[in-house]
Design a protein around this motif. Structure first.
Motif, PDB file in Angstrom:
ATOM      1  N   ARG A  56     -27.381  23.018 -20.357  1.00 17.11           N
ATOM      2  CA  ARG A  56     -26.739  22.260 -20.198  1.00 17.11           C
ATOM      3  C   ARG A  56     -25.454  23.047 -18.983  1.00 17.11           C
ATOM      4  N   PRO A  57     -25.598  23.910 -18.222  1.00 14.15           N
ATOM      5  CA  PRO A  57     -24.580  24.847 -17.115  1.00 14.15           C
ATOM      6  C   PRO A  57     -23.760  23.584 -16.670  1.00 14.15           C
ATOM      7  N   PRO A  58     -22.465  24.561 -16.239  1.00 13.60           N
ATOM      8  CA  PRO A  58     -21.577  23.928 -16.171  1.00 13.60           C
ATOM      9  C   PRO A  58     -21.530  23.196 -14.673  1.00 13.60           C
ATOM     10  N   GLN A  59     -20.721  22.835 -13.647  1.00  9.84           N
ATOM     11  CA  GLN A  59     -21.495  21.461 -12.953  1.00  9.84           C
ATOM     12  C   GLN A  59     -21.403  23.391 -11.176  1.00  9.84           C
ATOM     13  N   GLU A  60     -20.325  24.240 -11.159  1.00  6.58           N
ATOM     14  CA  GLU A  60     -20.390  25.082 -10.539  1.00  6.58           C
ATOM     15  C   GLU A  60     -21.273  25.783 -10.318  1.00  6.58           C
ATOM     16  N   VAL A  89     -34.794  19.675 -10.353  1.00  9.76           N
ATOM     17  CA  VAL A  89     -34.189  19.354 -11.456  1.00  9.76           C
ATOM     18  C   VAL A  89     -32.952  20.210 -11.653  1.00  9.76           C
ATOM     19  N   PRO A  90     -31.457  19.856 -12.215  1.00  8.29           N
ATOM     20  CA  PRO A  90     -30.574  20.952 -12.340  1.00  8.29           C
ATOM     21  C   PRO A  90     -30.780  21.940 -14.009  1.00  8.29           C
ATOM     22  N   THR A 123     -37.152  24.342 -12.684  1.00  5.71           N
ATOM     23  CA  THR A 123     -37.628  24.996 -14.320  1.00  5.71           C
ATOM     24  C   THR A 123     -35.784  25.379 -14.976  1.00  5.71           C
ATOM     25  N   ALA A 124     -36.063  25.440 -16.037  1.00  5.23           N
ATOM     26  CA  ALA A 124     -33.810  26.251 -16.654  1.00  5.23           C
ATOM     27  C   ALA A 124     -34.006  27.801 -15.880  1.00  5.23           C
ATOM     28  N   HIS A 171     -26.836  26.923  -8.503  1.00  7.53           N
ATOM     29  CA  HIS A 171     -28.329  27.335  -8.728  1.00  7.53           C
ATOM     30  C   HIS A 171     -29.409  26.086  -7.368  1.00  7.53           C
ATOM     31  N   PHE A 172     -28.141  24.838  -6.872  1.00 13.29           N
ATOM     32  CA  PHE A 172     -28.865  23.622  -6.176  1.00 13.29           C
ATOM     33  C   PHE A 172     -29.236  25.326  -4.375  1.00 13.29           C
TER      34      PHE A 172
END
Length: 306
Positions: free
Chosen positions: A124-128, A118-119, A94-95, A133-134
């Motif tokens: 559209r969060p940045p990679q960090e 999923v991301p 989810t978002a 999140h993961f």
């Protein structure tokens, strides 16, 4: 003279098998409710025809339009149908990180063997933030985690460096790759122990040939045995036959996955036409028109009678 072949040892690890189907979610005729009996019949057929495992509640499973309760109901029904013989991976993306954790717990309670994440999309969060999140989901999960890199739908990549760091987490064991970045896939295959699954059917053999574990396939809803045979022939060492079988499936892969219609509508259209459980897609998706349906059926018949 026939060229001798050498059997190929299947790549390791394969925590969920090699041939996974991203299963559609069957609905009743009006689309208002799950067709759980149909889901059980479809799941049993897919396993009987070569699928090692099933991915439920994913993109193909119309997760954006099923409720949390329906997602759990589907897992329980399919678990009852396939028993312990086929791993079930459930989409929980989810978002919202908190909601994703809740769905992860619910999927585990319902009987899922792993979760697909999923991301967070749209924001559209940045990679960090994606990495955090993961990690939060993986820390909370009591089952293994498969990451799902599909930037065309989420709006963000899981960058290779992010995947390299996440590969060190003990609960993150696999990737479903829809990045269309073959170079990045090979780099990750060479540098991690992640189980790597092709998420685009046109890449099933190509990624398998460089060490991927297998595939998570939408097209397997329709031709599970044919897609499985590509991997089987490659494992036997008959790479030319594996390539021929992949080429044979390509027109149907294109018809299902590379049309203006989403890759949920097209397999449901074919399954319905072939009298398998499916039902309509839920709004805002709409059933295929008669011309598209006829074209899909023609391609299916050509591919399956070669």
């Amino acid at each position: 003279m026939k060229t001798p072949t050498t059997p190929r040892t299947p790549p390791a690890p394969a925590p969920f098998g090699r041939a996974l189907c991203a299963m559609i979610t069957p609905f009743t005729a009006g689309g208002e409710a799950l067709d759980l009996d149909g889901a059980q019949r479809l799941a049993a057929r897919l396993v009987a025809e070569g699928c090692d495992g099933l991915v439920l509640n994913g993109t193909t499973g119309e997760s954006p339009t099923t409720t949390d309760a329906e997602k759990s109901e589907l897992i329980r029904a399919v678990r009852e149908a396939v028993g312990d013989g086929a791993p079930i991976v459930s989409g929980v993306g989810t978002a919202d990180t908190r909601h994703t954790v809740e769905l992860t717990h619910a999927a585990q309670k319902a009987g899922a063997d792993a979760v697909l994440v999923v991301p967070p999309y749209y924001s559209r969060p940045p990679q960090e933030a994606i990495e955090e999140h993961f990690r939060t989901v993986a820390d909370a999960s009591g089952v293994p985690v498969m990451l799902y890199d599909i930037p065309a739908r989420t709006g963000v990549r899981i960058e290779p460096d992010t995947l390299l760091r996440l590969a060190e987490h003990p609960s993150i064991v696999a990737v479903k790759d829809c990045s269309n970045d073959f170079l990045a896939a090979q780099k990750l295959l060479s540098r991690t122990e992640l189980a790597y699954y092709a998420g685009c059917d046109e890449h099933n053999l190509a990624l398998y040939a460089v060490g991927a574990t297998g595939y998570v396939s939408t097209v397997a809803n329709v031709i599970p045995a044919q897609l499985r045979s590509v991997l089987d022939e490659f494992d036997k060492g008959d790479t030319k036959r594996a390539a021929r079988l992949q080429h044979q499936a390509t027109p149907l892969i294109e018809s299902i996955m590379h049309t203006p219609l989403p890759g949920t509508v097209t397999p449901k259209t074919l399954l319905t036409t072939l009298n398998h459980p499916a039902g309509p897609p839920r709004a805002p998706l709409r059933p295929a028109d008669s011309e598209t349906t006829a074209s899909l059926l023609t391609t299916y018949e050509r591919v399956t009678t070669c």
